[in-house]
Design an enzyme around this catalytic site. Structure first.
Site, mmCIF file in Angstrom:
data_model
loop_
_atom_site.group_PDB
_atom_site.id
_atom_site.type_symbol
_atom_site.label_atom_id
_atom_site.label_comp_id
_atom_site.label_asym_id
_atom_site.label_seq_id
_atom_site.Cartn_x
_atom_site.Cartn_y
_atom_site.Cartn_z
ATOM 1 N N ASP A 1 -5.765 16.871 35.459
ATOM 2 C CA ASP A 1 -6.055 18.113 36.109
ATOM 3 C C ASP A 1 -4.666 18.580 36.944
ATOM 4 O O ASP A 1 -4.199 17.821 37.755
ATOM 5 C CB ASP A 1 -7.138 17.955 37.456
ATOM 6 N N ALA B 1 -10.695 10.761 46.191
ATOM 7 C CA ALA B 1 -10.861 9.966 45.140
ATOM 8 C C ALA B 1 -10.645 10.539 43.921
ATOM 9 O O ALA B 1 -10.031 9.999 42.907
ATOM 10 C CB ALA B 1 -12.233 9.384 45.067
ATOM 11 N N TYR B 2 -10.987 12.034 43.738
ATOM 12 C CA TYR B 2 -10.867 12.590 42.318
ATOM 13 C C TYR B 2 -9.275 12.390 42.222
ATOM 14 O O TYR B 2 -8.971 12.301 41.004
ATOM 15 C CB TYR B 2 -11.548 13.849 42.423
ATOM 16 N N GLY B 3 -8.564 13.148 43.074
ATOM 17 C CA GLY B 3 -7.244 13.350 42.917
ATOM 18 C C GLY B 3 -6.622 11.969 42.692
ATOM 19 O O GLY B 3 -5.429 11.641 42.005
#
Length: 242
Positions: A145, A157-159
């Site tokens: 992303d 946490a996604y990053g």
């Protein structure tokens, strides 16, 4: 068709970019192993592929976060027993619950996100590498992303998982490069009208964004013969020009 006799496993195939890639690659002759935990969504993608007169896909219900190492190995064993080899893996499954400060991020959400976005790709690669190595050429494609690559605030946490995933892809590419059989690349879709984008930016005018089908040519390139020998690369769909 350019992907005839190719068997490609796609995670997160029940929706979003995973289902888009499944349809695009199946229409080019690939046999797709549809992997997702949501069975009704898998069945809908299966029906769409069959309706396009592409090769019949395989449904493989699988919980990436909940499966243990034995179940991962059984997945690899089943693929090897049925097909003998594997020509591609697309890591498209994703977990994103929202933008959150690290100070308030719950341990459960942290662990679940890392399990889906980072640990699952690691485990899948580990068990599938021997099956991929039986192909003359094979491709592993990670999905990252662009918005988190600069470690933006509140990506949580996604990053963290996406930043780590890019590192995992780079290390794996370098480890496999000398064998000249398995190429490893990372796709950067960019802003696109996807379910993930809708959750992240609900107020955004999605009519100004490219549709998910705009990625079809990129997927074909990454899994087709044009990218043989290309490895360790970040392929940005916004600047892609085959």
């Amino acid at each position: 068709m350019p992907l005839t006799n190719h068997v490609i496993l796609i995670t997160g195939a029940g929706g979003g970019l995973g289902s888009t890639a499944a349809l695009a690659l199946a229409r080019q002759g690939a046999t797709i192993i549809l992997l997702d935990k949501n069975i009704p969504k898998l069945e809908a993608v299966y029906d769409a592929i069959k309706a396009s007169h592409a090769p019949e896909p395989i449904l493989y219900p699988f919980d990436l976060a909940g499966a243990n190492e034995t179940e991962y190995q059984e997945l690899a064993n089943n693929i090897e027993e049925k097909y003998g080899s594997l020509q591609g893996v697309l890591h498209s499954a994703v977990e994103f619950s929202g933008f959150t400060p690290l100070a308030t991020l719950g341990t459960k959400d942290w662990g679940h996100t890392l399990n889906v976005n980072l640990n699952a790709p690691f485990l899948l690669n580990r068990v599938l590498l021997p099956v991929l190595q039986k192909s003359e050429h094979a491709a592993i494609v990670f999905t990252s992303d662009s918005s988190v690559r600069s470690a933006v605030a509140y990506s949580g946490a996604y990053g963290v998982s996406k930043i780590a995933l890019e590192g995992l892809a780079k290390i794996l590419a370098e480890e496999l490069e000398s064998f000249n059989k398995i190429r490893v690349n990372t796709l950067i879709p960019g802003p696109i009208d996807s379910p993930l984008r809708k959750r992240a930016y609900p107020a955004e005018d999605k009519g100004k964004l490219p549709k998910m089908e705009a990625l079809d040519a990129v997927y074909l390139y990454l899994f087709g013969k044009q990218s043989v020998g290309v490895t360790g690369q970040m392929v940005d769909a916004r600047t892609f020009n085959m």
